[in-house]
Structure formats: C-alpha cells, structure tokens
Design a protein around this motif. Structure first.
Motif, PDB file in Angstrom:
ATOM      1  N   VAL A 166       0.828  -1.202   0.000  1.00 23.93           N
ATOM      2  CA  VAL A 166       0.000   0.000   0.000  1.00 23.93           C
ATOM      3  C   VAL A 166       0.866   1.257   0.000  1.00 23.93           C
ATOM      4  O   VAL A 166       0.675   2.166  -0.816  1.00 23.93           O
ATOM      5  CB  VAL A 166      -0.958  -0.002   1.210  1.00 23.93           C
ATOM      6  N   ASN A 167       1.826   1.339   0.929  1.00 27.88           N
ATOM      7  CA  ASN A 167       2.634   2.560   1.002  1.00 27.88           C
ATOM      8  C   ASN A 167       4.090   2.307   1.377  1.00 27.88           C
ATOM      9  O   ASN A 167       4.754   3.176   1.936  1.00 27.88           O
ATOM     10  CB  ASN A 167       2.007   3.571   1.983  1.00 27.88           C
ATOM     11  N   GLY A 168       4.606   1.114   1.071  1.00 26.98           N
ATOM     12  CA  GLY A 168       6.027   0.878   1.269  1.00 26.98           C
ATOM     13  C   GLY A 168       6.859   1.755   0.346  1.00 26.98           C
ATOM     14  O   GLY A 168       6.480   1.984  -0.805  1.00 26.98           O
ATOM     15  N   ASN A 169       7.994   2.244   0.841  1.00 26.92           N
ATOM     16  CA  ASN A 169       8.791   3.197   0.062  1.00 26.92           C
ATOM     17  C   ASN A 169      10.056   2.575  -0.521  1.00 26.92           C
ATOM     18  O   ASN A 169      11.046   3.257  -0.754  1.00 26.92           O
ATOM     19  CB  ASN A 169       9.163   4.409   0.932  1.00 26.92           C
ATOM     20  N   TRP A 170      10.024   1.271  -0.794  1.00 24.77           N
ATOM     21  CA  TRP A 170      11.157   0.600  -1.436  1.00 24.77           C
ATOM     22  C   TRP A 170      10.634  -0.094  -2.695  1.00 24.77           C
ATOM     23  O   TRP A 170       9.442  -0.420  -2.809  1.00 24.77           O
ATOM     24  CB  TRP A 170      11.834  -0.386  -0.485  1.00 24.77           C
ATOM     25  N   PRO A 171      11.497  -0.328  -3.671  1.00 21.08           N
ATOM     26  CA  PRO A 171      11.031  -0.797  -4.979  1.00 21.08           C
ATOM     27  C   PRO A 171      10.291  -2.119  -4.963  1.00 21.08           C
ATOM     28  O   PRO A 171       9.400  -2.344  -5.799  1.00 21.08           O
ATOM     29  CB  PRO A 171      12.329  -0.912  -5.791  1.00 21.08           C
ATOM     30  N   GLN A 172      10.630  -3.027  -4.051  1.00 20.43           N
ATOM     31  CA  GLN A 172      10.038  -4.364  -4.051  1.00 20.43           C
ATOM     32  C   GLN A 172       8.697  -4.434  -3.325  1.00 20.43           C
ATOM     33  O   GLN A 172       8.035  -5.485  -3.326  1.00 20.43           O
ATOM     34  CB  GLN A 172      11.013  -5.354  -3.398  1.00 20.43           C
ATOM     35  N   ALA A 173       8.283  -3.356  -2.660  1.00 18.02           N
ATOM     36  CA  ALA A 173       7.122  -3.400  -1.762  1.00 18.02           C
ATOM     37  C   ALA A 173       5.840  -3.856  -2.468  1.00 18.02           C
ATOM     38  O   ALA A 173       5.022  -4.582  -1.884  1.00 18.02           O
ATOM     39  CB  ALA A 173       6.912  -2.029  -1.118  1.00 18.02           C
ATOM     40  N   LYS A 174       5.653  -3.448  -3.724  1.00 18.67           N
ATOM     41  CA  LYS A 174       4.410  -3.764  -4.436  1.00 18.67           C
ATOM     42  C   LYS A 174       4.248  -5.255  -4.706  1.00 18.67           C
ATOM     43  O   LYS A 174       3.158  -5.714  -5.076  1.00 18.67           O
ATOM     44  CB  LYS A 174       4.362  -2.998  -5.755  1.00 18.67           C
ATOM     45  N   LYS A 175       5.292  -6.036  -4.513  1.00 19.40           N
ATOM     46  CA  LYS A 175       5.233  -7.476  -4.775  1.00 19.40           C
ATOM     47  C   LYS A 175       4.661  -8.267  -3.599  1.00 19.40           C
ATOM     48  O   LYS A 175       4.554  -9.492  -3.670  1.00 19.40           O
ATOM     49  CB  LYS A 175       6.623  -7.996  -5.121  1.00 19.40           C
ATOM     50  N   HIS A 176       4.301  -7.581  -2.521  1.00 20.10           N
ATOM     51  CA  HIS A 176       3.843  -8.268  -1.315  1.00 20.10           C
ATOM     52  C   HIS A 176       2.428  -8.818  -1.490  1.00 20.10           C
ATOM     53  O   HIS A 176       1.499  -8.069  -1.816  1.00 20.10           O
ATOM     54  CB  HIS A 176       3.880  -7.300  -0.130  1.00 20.10           C
ATOM     55  N   THR A 177       2.261 -10.121  -1.250  1.00 16.67           N
ATOM     56  CA  THR A 177       0.943 -10.765  -1.412  1.00 16.67           C
ATOM     57  C   THR A 177       0.623 -11.764  -0.306  1.00 16.67           C
ATOM     58  O   THR A 177      -0.497 -12.278  -0.265  1.00 16.67           O
ATOM     59  CB  THR A 177       0.876 -11.527  -2.747  1.00 16.67           C
ATOM     60  N   GLN A 178       1.559 -12.070   0.571  1.00 20.95           N
ATOM     61  CA  GLN A 178       1.415 -13.240   1.430  1.00 20.95           C
ATOM     62  C   GLN A 178       0.846 -12.968   2.818  1.00 20.95           C
ATOM     63  O   GLN A 178       0.658 -13.916   3.593  1.00 20.95           O
ATOM     64  CB  GLN A 178       2.769 -13.952   1.569  1.00 20.95           C
ATOM     65  N   TRP A 179       0.580 -11.705   3.172  1.00 25.78           N
ATOM     66  CA  TRP A 179      -0.024 -11.483   4.494  1.00 25.78           C
ATOM     67  C   TRP A 179      -1.432 -12.069   4.510  1.00 25.78           C
ATOM     68  O   TRP A 179      -2.198 -11.892   3.562  1.00 25.78           O
ATOM     69  CB  TRP A 179      -0.059  -9.998   4.848  1.00 25.78           C
ATOM     70  N   PRO A 180      -1.812 -12.796   5.569  1.00 33.14           N
ATOM     71  CA  PRO A 180      -3.143 -13.427   5.583  1.00 33.14           C
ATOM     72  C   PRO A 180      -4.278 -12.413   5.662  1.00 33.14           C
ATOM     73  O   PRO A 180      -4.132 -11.334   6.218  1.00 33.14           O
ATOM     74  CB  PRO A 180      -3.090 -14.312   6.838  1.00 33.14           C
ATOM     75  N   GLY A 181      -5.384 -12.803   5.099  1.00 38.09           N
ATOM     76  CA  GLY A 181      -6.565 -11.951   5.115  1.00 38.09           C
ATOM     77  C   GLY A 181      -7.023 -11.634   3.705  1.00 38.09           C
ATOM     78  O   GLY A 181      -6.455 -12.092   2.721  1.00 38.09           O
ATOM     79  N   SER A 182      -8.057 -10.815   3.616  1.00 34.86           N
ATOM     80  CA  SER A 182      -8.600 -10.443   2.311  1.00 34.86           C
ATOM     81  C   SER A 182      -9.324  -9.114   2.447  1.00 34.86           C
ATOM     82  O   SER A 182      -9.565  -8.623   3.549  1.00 34.86           O
ATOM     83  CB  SER A 182      -9.567 -11.521   1.794  1.00 34.86           C
ATOM     84  N   GLY A 183      -9.645  -8.533   1.303  1.00 34.73           N
ATOM     85  CA  GLY A 183     -10.385  -7.288   1.300  1.00 34.73           C
ATOM     86  C   GLY A 183      -9.477  -6.081   1.236  1.00 34.73           C
ATOM     87  O   GLY A 183      -8.258  -6.177   1.405  1.00 34.73           O
ATOM     88  N   PRO A 184     -10.053  -4.896   1.013  1.00 38.21           N
ATOM     89  CA  PRO A 184      -9.254  -3.686   0.816  1.00 38.21           C
ATOM     90  C   PRO A 184      -8.475  -3.254   2.062  1.00 38.21           C
ATOM     91  O   PRO A 184      -7.484  -2.541   1.950  1.00 38.21           O
ATOM     92  CB  PRO A 184     -10.297  -2.626   0.430  1.00 38.21           C
ATOM     93  N   GLY A 185      -8.896  -3.686   3.240  1.00 34.02           N
ATOM     94  CA  GLY A 185      -8.203  -3.297   4.466  1.00 34.02           C
ATOM     95  C   GLY A 185      -7.206  -4.321   4.964  1.00 34.02           C
ATOM     96  O   GLY A 185      -6.687  -4.195   6.087  1.00 34.02           O
ATOM     97  N   LYS A 186      -6.910  -5.331   4.161  1.00 34.63           N
ATOM     98  CA  LYS A 186      -5.987  -6.387   4.596  1.00 34.63           C
ATOM     99  C   LYS A 186      -4.652  -5.789   5.043  1.00 34.63           C
ATOM    100  O   LYS A 186      -4.080  -4.952   4.366  1.00 34.63           O
ATOM    101  CB  LYS A 186      -5.756  -7.385   3.458  1.00 34.63           C
TER     102      LYS A 186
END
Length: 376
Positions: free
Chosen positions: A143-163
């Motif tokens: 969502v707002n990580g300030n390093w180049p790889q941050a957008k690749k994050h998918t593995q935190w558990p949960g779902s929905g826009p507030g995950k």
C-alpha cells in the motif's frame, strides 16, 4: 439430549482428524514444556533493589528428539516469542513446525521486553511502533512501502481492501502482540550478549535462528561462543553494514560492520575506527542498495569462519534491497555463508514477517532443509 450432544461432539472430533493429519505442523508431540530465566543481576539498594537484565526462555521438547542440536529462536524489534508460537490468523507457528521435525526449541523474550522485566530505575528508555509503521513495514507494504520491491507483497493473511491494516481483524490480532522495546540497539546488544551467552553456557551447542533486529545478536554470540554456535539462520538480519537505508534514518550505523557491539577481527581492531571502509561504485542492479565493505586487505572474523550461516531474504521486504550487502561483508571477512533469496526457490510475495504469512510452513521447511544439510 445427552446422547445427541455426545454424537455431535464425536462427529466434530472425527471431522477434525483428517484436517490435523493433513497439516504437518499439527503432527508435533510435546513431551515437555518448561521455562526458566537466565542472566540478570541485582541493582539498587533497599526498597529500590531490583533484578535487571534477566531473559525469559521457553522450552519445547518433542516426544522423540531427532535432531542433534536444539534451535534457539530470537525475535526482532517490537516482538516477543509469540512470533514463533502461532500466526495471527490461527495457524501453527514455526516453533510447532520445528518441534514436529524433532528439534528441541528454545524461545526467548529479549531482556527488558515482554516477560523479561523492564525497570524504569535501571533500564534504558522504551519506544514502540505505531499501527501505521507496522502496516508499512510488515503487513501491507504494497500500500505505502517506500522501497522498490514493496508492491510485490501478497502473502499477508486476510482479504479485502483493508488487509494488513488497522481495523482488519488479522492485523489487529498481530498488532495486539506488539510491545515496547529499548530504543537504542547500542544499549540492547550488551544485555542480549550477556543473557544469550549465559543461555548457551547452560544448554550447550545449538543452532541460532534470528530475525531482523536479532541479527545484531547472533554475530557477537557466535564470536563469544564459537564452539557452541553450530549454525546461524539469519532471517533478514539487521543491516546493511555501516549504514541505515530505506526505513531508518539514513546515516552511519553498525560501526563494527555487522553490529554496534565489538567483534573479534584479525588483524585485531581495538576500536571500530580501525575498520577502514569503502563504498562500491554503484548498486549491483535495479532496486538494490549500494554496499559498504572493508578496504583491502579486509580484516577477517576468525571466530565465525567455521560456523555455517544462512541469510534468508523475501521478495517484497525492505531487506530485499540490501541483505546482499550483509552476505558479501561476511564473505569478505572469511565467513562462509549462503544467501537464500526465497524467489530463487520459487517462494514469492513474502514480506519481512515471513514466519506469520500464509506460506510460513513452506519457508520453515526450507530452513530445516538447509540446517539438515549444513550443520554437522
């Protein structure tokens, strides 16, 4: 009514058995659970006298010990041993996984943290991470990580826009585990050095598994007890050498290369200023930090050279930008190490808190495989 309740309960239990059997992390059998405190000394006088510096240690022993050396699991900043005990969405943790593989598992709460007492009269000042900081660095960097790889994050558990953010029940369950911690690494490292060396003196040889801030503690522990540290698994250890980047206040840090705490170099370094450092001409590739290293000829780390080291880095963590600098520094100082980027073995989308994410058991299996192959 009693017969019906009995049948319902019997059906519930029978429905759970296949699920438990299908999950390797649930096959563990705990023969004994115990705890003790290690280290500590009395300070003050009279009514103000307290014990300070002691460390809480929890021990899990399997029914059948199948591994030669136990594992000592050391958590990072803001965390406690709960990191290893389970995930915020209710799955088994790494402690259970390694127990199922036949390891004796030791988990600690750092001195002045969690179940290890902090005293205002004797201990350094504390700090804490806000929900926004935890979300940015750990649970929702996409969502707002300030390093180049941050957008690749998918593995935190949960779902929905507030995950992964405040208000999501899984995030809230994780944030509830966060605690205040000593703000200064330079003050934390001596406390951990005293307590962790006392722990190894008590339990004997072990494999040390560190995460994040705890990477600062594994190197000096091995330096002080090279015969007792049989291997180091450094999961995204605090780094890189000599400089904070990305999430810290940019500037000098870890004056001894890997730590703020003195390490044994050859030729000897009487102070951190004896280490002459230079910076690479540029980064190795896009999205990577430019590394600092020792000037030639580099001093060696003789007490670490015979200890196998694994550095583990996930795809989307802020460590993806600079853990290679730590691995390279170790190699330059004569320490054999393996830098495992999880993407190299097909494990993608993880952040810094990989032991809590959806594929945490898959990652633990890779760590176990490395230990089995490299720790003798």
């Amino acid at each position: 009514m009693k017969l019906r309740l009995t049948l319902v309960l019997a059906g519930l239990v029978s429905s759970l058995i296949p699920a438990l059997a299908a999950d390797p992390a649930q096959k563990q059998s705990i023969a004994q659970r115990e705890f003790f405190y290690i280290g500590g000394r009395y300070r003050g006088a009279g009514a103000g006298e307290v014990m300070t510096g002691q460390m809480y240690v929890e021990v899990l022993r399997p029914v059948k010990i199948r591994r030669r050396y136990p594992l000592v699991l050391i958590h990072g900043a803001g965390q406690t041993a709960t990191n290893w005990m389970g995930t915020p969405d209710g799955r088994a943790g790494w402690a259970d996984y390694f127990l199922s593989e036949g390891y004796v598992v030791y988990m600690v709460d750092q001195p002045a943290r969690g179940r290890s007492a902090w005293h205002s009269s004797t201990n350094p000042m504390l700090t804490a991470m806000s929900p926004a900081m935890v979300a940015q660095r750990f649970t929702a960097p996409e969502v707002n990580g300030n390093w180049p790889q941050a957008k690749k994050h998918t593995q935190w558990p949960g779902s929905g826009p507030g995950k992964g953010q405040k208000g999501d029940p899984i995030f809230d369950a994780f944030y509830a585990t966060q605690v205040e911690y000593v703000a200064s690494n330079a003050e934390t490292e001596p406390m951990m050095q005293a307590a962790s060396t006392a722990l190894l003196d008590r339990i004997g040889p072990a494999v040390i598994l560190t995460h994040s801030q705890a990477g600062l503690f594994g190197w000096p522990l091995a330096d002080a007890r090279p015969k007792l540290v049989k291997g180091i698994v450094a999961v995204e250890p605090s780094g890189p050498p000599f400089e904070d980047v990305l999430t810290g206040v940019d500037g000098k840090a870890r004056a001894w290369g890997l730590t703020d705490f003195p390490l044994t170099y050859d030729p000897p370094a009487t102070g951190a200023s004896d280490l002459k450092v230079v910076r690479d001409a540029g980064p190795d590739g896009p999205g990577l930090a430019t590394c600092w290293k020792q000037a030639d000829p580099p001093r060696q780390l003789p007490n670490l050279k015979d200890i196998p080291v694994l550095i583990v880095t996930s795809e989307a963590s802020y460590h993806a930008a600079y853990d290679h600098c730590t691995a390279r520094y170790l190699s330059q100082a004569g320490v054999r190490n393996t830098h495992l980027r999880l993407t190299d073995v097909g494990i993608r989308g993880n952040g810094h808190m990989m032991m809590l994410e959806k594929n945490s058991a898959e990652i633990a299996a890779k760590l176990h495989q490395w230990i089995a192959a490299n720790v003798k």
